[in-house]
Motif scaffolding. Structure first.
Motif, PDB file in Angstrom:
ATOM      1  N   ASP A   1      71.991  61.157  21.545  1.00 40.44           N
ATOM      2  CA  ASP A   1      71.421  59.724  21.773  1.00 40.44           C
ATOM      3  C   ASP A   1      70.377  59.338  20.669  1.00 40.44           C
ATOM      4  OD1 ASP A   1      68.849  60.908  22.225  1.00 40.44           O
ATOM      5  OD2 ASP A   1      69.113  60.802  24.541  1.00 40.44           O
ATOM      6  N   LEU A   2      70.098  57.926  21.008  1.00 40.70           N
ATOM      7  CA  LEU A   2      69.167  57.282  19.856  1.00 40.70           C
ATOM      8  C   LEU A   2      68.245  58.148  19.657  1.00 40.70           C
ATOM      9  CD1 LEU A   2      68.804  54.984  17.694  1.00 40.70           C
ATOM     10  CD2 LEU A   2      67.751  53.779  19.696  1.00 40.70           C
ATOM     11  N   GLY A   3      67.390  58.609  20.604  1.00 39.01           N
ATOM     12  CA  GLY A   3      66.318  59.536  20.250  1.00 39.01           C
ATOM     13  C   GLY A   3      66.456  60.837  19.457  1.00 39.01           C
ATOM     14  N   GLU A   4      67.633  61.330  19.596  1.00 37.01           N
ATOM     15  CA  GLU A   4      67.928  62.512  18.949  1.00 37.01           C
ATOM     16  C   GLU A   4      68.490  62.267  17.566  1.00 37.01           C
ATOM     17  OE1 GLU A   4      69.702  65.248  22.564  1.00 37.01           O
ATOM     18  OE2 GLU A   4      70.788  63.618  21.533  1.00 37.01           O
ATOM     19  N   LYS A   5      68.902  61.261  17.470  1.00 37.12           N
ATOM     20  CA  LYS A   5      69.349  60.758  16.165  1.00 37.12           C
ATOM     21  C   LYS A   5      68.117  60.328  15.230  1.00 37.12           C
ATOM     22  CE  LYS A   5      73.458  58.626  17.634  1.00 37.12           C
ATOM     23  NZ  LYS A   5      74.557  58.965  16.779  1.00 37.12           N
ATOM     24  N   MET A   6      67.223  59.615  15.974  1.00 35.40           N
ATOM     25  CA  MET A   6      66.041  59.230  15.109  1.00 35.40           C
ATOM     26  C   MET A   6      65.183  60.473  14.725  1.00 35.40           C
ATOM     27  SD  MET A   6      64.585  55.545  16.499  1.00 35.40           S
ATOM     28  CE  MET A   6      64.343  55.878  18.230  1.00 35.40           C
ATOM     29  N   TYR A   7      64.785  61.478  15.913  1.00 32.29           N
ATOM     30  CA  TYR A   7      64.179  62.688  15.623  1.00 32.29           C
ATOM     31  C   TYR A   7      64.739  63.408  14.217  1.00 32.29           C
ATOM     32  CZ  TYR A   7      62.413  67.090  16.142  1.00 32.29           C
ATOM     33  OH  TYR A   7      61.756  68.637  15.964  1.00 32.29           O
ATOM     34  N   ALA A   8      66.080  63.587  14.154  1.00 29.42           N
ATOM     35  CA  ALA A   8      66.877  64.274  13.316  1.00 29.42           C
ATOM     36  C   ALA A   8      66.471  63.655  12.012  1.00 29.42           C
ATOM     37  CB  ALA A   8      68.216  64.375  13.514  1.00 29.42           C
TER      38      ALA A   8
ATOM     39  N   GLN B   1      53.289  62.281  10.632  1.00 28.52           N
ATOM     40  CA  GLN B   1      53.844  63.617  11.085  1.00 28.52           C
ATOM     41  C   GLN B   1      54.793  63.453  12.104  1.00 28.52           C
ATOM     42  OE1 GLN B   1      49.602  64.682  12.325  1.00 28.52           O
ATOM     43  NE2 GLN B   1      50.566  65.552  14.231  1.00 28.52           N
ATOM     44  N   LEU B   2      55.593  64.756  12.123  1.00 32.48           N
ATOM     45  CA  LEU B   2      56.679  64.429  13.493  1.00 32.48           C
ATOM     46  C   LEU B   2      56.193  64.867  14.607  1.00 32.48           C
ATOM     47  CD1 LEU B   2      59.810  64.080  13.688  1.00 32.48           C
ATOM     48  CD2 LEU B   2      60.094  66.812  13.298  1.00 32.48           C
ATOM     49  N   GLU B   3      56.402  63.951  15.549  1.00 30.72           N
ATOM     50  CA  GLU B   3      55.880  64.142  16.981  1.00 30.72           C
ATOM     51  C   GLU B   3      57.130  63.961  17.883  1.00 30.72           C
ATOM     52  OE1 GLU B   3      54.820  65.185  20.024  1.00 30.72           O
ATOM     53  OE2 GLU B   3      52.969  65.135  18.867  1.00 30.72           O
ATOM     54  N   PRO B   4      57.583  65.094  18.144  1.00 31.44           N
ATOM     55  CA  PRO B   4      58.768  65.149  19.175  1.00 31.44           C
ATOM     56  C   PRO B   4      58.712  64.436  20.477  1.00 31.44           C
ATOM     57  CG  PRO B   4      58.304  67.352  18.365  1.00 31.44           C
ATOM     58  CD  PRO B   4      57.230  66.580  18.154  1.00 31.44           C
ATOM     59  N   ALA B   5      57.605  64.360  20.951  1.00 32.63           N
ATOM     60  CA  ALA B   5      57.293  63.697  22.603  1.00 32.63           C
ATOM     61  C   ALA B   5      57.712  62.272  22.223  1.00 32.63           C
ATOM     62  CB  ALA B   5      55.759  63.532  22.690  1.00 32.63           C
ATOM     63  N   ILE B   6      57.576  61.520  21.082  1.00 32.26           N
ATOM     64  CA  ILE B   6      57.889  60.062  20.946  1.00 32.26           C
ATOM     65  C   ILE B   6      59.285  60.005  21.278  1.00 32.26           C
ATOM     66  CG2 ILE B   6      58.011  58.323  19.363  1.00 32.26           C
ATOM     67  CD1 ILE B   6      55.046  59.318  20.290  1.00 32.26           C
ATOM     68  N   PHE B   7      60.191  60.830  21.077  1.00 31.46           N
ATOM     69  CA  PHE B   7      61.638  60.721  21.384  1.00 31.46           C
ATOM     70  C   PHE B   7      62.204  61.177  22.563  1.00 31.46           C
ATOM     71  CE2 PHE B   7      60.498  61.224  16.706  1.00 31.46           C
ATOM     72  CZ  PHE B   7      60.963  59.850  16.363  1.00 31.46           C
ATOM     73  N   GLN B   8      61.161  61.842  23.213  1.00 26.65           N
ATOM     74  CA  GLN B   8      61.563  62.680  24.791  1.00 26.65           C
ATOM     75  C   GLN B   8      61.330  61.604  25.728  1.00 26.65           C
ATOM     76  OE1 GLN B   8      59.664  66.242  24.315  1.00 26.65           O
ATOM     77  NE2 GLN B   8      60.889  67.036  22.840  1.00 26.65           N
ATOM     78  N   ASN B   9      61.972  61.841  27.052  1.00 28.27           N
ATOM     79  CA  ASN B   9      61.869  61.352  28.265  1.00 28.27           C
ATOM     80  C   ASN B   9      61.929  59.688  28.013  1.00 28.27           C
ATOM     81  OD1 ASN B   9      61.588  63.738  29.721  1.00 28.27           O
ATOM     82  ND2 ASN B   9      59.578  63.879  28.571  1.00 28.27           N
ATOM     83  N   LYS B  10      62.838  59.295  27.276  1.00 31.73           N
ATOM     84  CA  LYS B  10      62.907  57.502  27.146  1.00 31.73           C
ATOM     85  C   LYS B  10      64.323  57.264  27.553  1.00 31.73           C
ATOM     86  CE  LYS B  10      58.934  57.374  24.955  1.00 31.73           C
ATOM     87  NZ  LYS B  10      58.554  58.788  24.707  1.00 31.73           N
ATOM     88  N   THR B  11      64.208  55.989  28.068  1.00 32.18           N
ATOM     89  CA  THR B  11      65.471  55.213  28.230  1.00 32.18           C
ATOM     90  C   THR B  11      65.738  54.183  27.173  1.00 32.18           C
ATOM     91  OG1 THR B  11      64.982  55.551  30.685  1.00 32.18           O
ATOM     92  CG2 THR B  11      66.591  53.725  30.016  1.00 32.18           C
ATOM     93  N   TRP B  12      66.588  54.679  26.372  1.00 28.99           N
ATOM     94  CA  TRP B  12      66.864  53.702  24.965  1.00 28.99           C
ATOM     95  C   TRP B  12      67.255  52.341  25.477  1.00 28.99           C
ATOM     96  CZ3 TRP B  12      63.818  55.681  21.428  1.00 28.99           C
ATOM     97  CH2 TRP B  12      63.384  57.088  21.647  1.00 28.99           C
ATOM     98  N   SER B  13      66.927  51.455  24.471  1.00 26.81           N
ATOM     99  CA  SER B  13      67.769  50.056  24.989  1.00 26.81           C
ATOM    100  C   SER B  13      67.179  49.591  26.238  1.00 26.81           C
ATOM    101  CB  SER B  13      69.127  49.930  24.872  1.00 26.81           C
ATOM    102  OG  SER B  13      69.420  50.425  23.457  1.00 26.81           O
ATOM    103  N   HIS B  14      66.123  49.902  26.628  1.00 26.46           N
ATOM    104  CA  HIS B  14      65.457  49.523  28.145  1.00 26.46           C
ATOM    105  C   HIS B  14      64.062  48.910  27.625  1.00 26.46           C
ATOM    106  CE1 HIS B  14      62.923  49.988  31.927  1.00 26.46           C
ATOM    107  NE2 HIS B  14      64.217  49.910  32.382  1.00 26.46           N
ATOM    108  N   GLU B  15      63.827  47.916  28.547  1.00 22.15           N
ATOM    109  CA  GLU B  15      62.765  46.775  28.387  1.00 22.15           C
ATOM    110  C   GLU B  15      61.187  47.588  28.285  1.00 22.15           C
ATOM    111  OE1 GLU B  15      62.403  45.053  33.026  1.00 22.15           O
ATOM    112  OE2 GLU B  15      63.143  43.996  31.369  1.00 22.15           O
TER     113      GLU B  15
ATOM    114  N   LYS C   1      56.280  52.618  26.820  1.00 21.97           N
ATOM    115  CA  LYS C   1      56.224  54.095  27.177  1.00 21.97           C
ATOM    116  C   LYS C   1      55.735  54.508  25.976  1.00 21.97           C
ATOM    117  CE  LYS C   1      58.701  57.219  30.095  1.00 21.97           C
ATOM    118  NZ  LYS C   1      58.018  58.215  29.455  1.00 21.97           N
ATOM    119  N   THR C   2      56.102  54.353  24.576  1.00 20.90           N
ATOM    120  CA  THR C   2      55.665  54.669  23.581  1.00 20.90           C
ATOM    121  C   THR C   2      54.534  54.556  23.169  1.00 20.90           C
ATOM    122  OG1 THR C   2      58.047  54.204  22.724  1.00 20.90           O
ATOM    123  CG2 THR C   2      56.520  54.962  21.254  1.00 20.90           C
TER     124      THR C   2
END
Length: 202
Positions: free
Chosen positions: A82-89, A146-160, A165-166
């Motif tokens: 998903d978008l979070g996984e793509k951005m994290y990578a 610095q890389l922070e995994p939490a920013i990409f976790q437990n998110k509903t992407w393309s949501h208002e 939440k970030t």
């Protein structure tokens, strides 16, 4: 460390029927593709002038000879997921290459400028994160030191609620951050200024 920083541009390959599908619902696939190609060129122009290294991440295949010239951009593919996984990578790759300031943008924010991109990199000299809020409740830019995994976790992407939440993550983890100007992503026809709609006769 690479003091120049890295600007990552996430771009969907401009293929008829897959580009700007929400926009296409009102203007048709061909017109939506034309507008998206215009936005890609706009993004490439403002990104190329940024005082950083630049890399474009394509959605399905890497392109040569397109608007993202090899003179200014290195090129790769987005990761799976998903978008979070793509951005994290993407961030993971950049930090592994020893960049100490990394910023990501999409390719559909007409209001974005080189000045705002440079402002983002400047903010990261003294802050952990920088973020650009979008009018739809998401964000058009995210940058970090610095890389922070939490920013990409437990998110509903393309949501208002994504932006808020970030921000809540930043605060909960006690990170310093800078908020950039509120801008509009182009998802619907009304997101385009009148001069652009006139250009495309929509």
């Amino acid at each position: 460390m690479n003091n120049k920083g890295l600007l990552m541009v996430f771009a969907k390959n401009p293929v008829l029927g897959t580009a700007k599908t929400r926009l296409a619902a009102s203007v048709g696939d061909e017109k939506a593709l034309e507008i998206y190609q215009f936005l890609l060129q706009h993004t490439a122009n403002l990104a190329a002038a940024t005082n950083s290294d630049k890399r474009v991440f394509y959605s399905t295949y890497t392109e040569t000879g397109d608007v993202f010239s090899e003179e200014h951009f290195s090129k790769t593919l987005q990761a799976k997921g998903d978008l979070g996984e793509k951005m994290y990578a993407g961030f993971h790759l950049a930090f592994n290459e020893q960049y100490d300031r990394v910023v990501i943008i999409g390719s559909d924010c007409y209001e974005l400028s080189t000045a705002i991109l440079n402002q983002a990199f400047e903010a990261l000299l003294s802050n952990d994160f920088v973020i650009g809020p979008a009018k739809d409740g998401g964000y058009y830019l995210l940058g970090m030191r610095q890389l922070e995994p939490a920013i990409f976790q437990n998110k509903t992407w393309s949501h208002e609620g994504l932006y808020q939440k970030t921000l809540a993550d930043f605060k909960a983890l006690n990170y310093s951050f800078v908020e950039l100007p509120l801008l509009s992503d182009v998802d619907y026809l009304e997101d385009l200024p009148q001069e652009v709609r006139t250009k495309f006769e929509v």
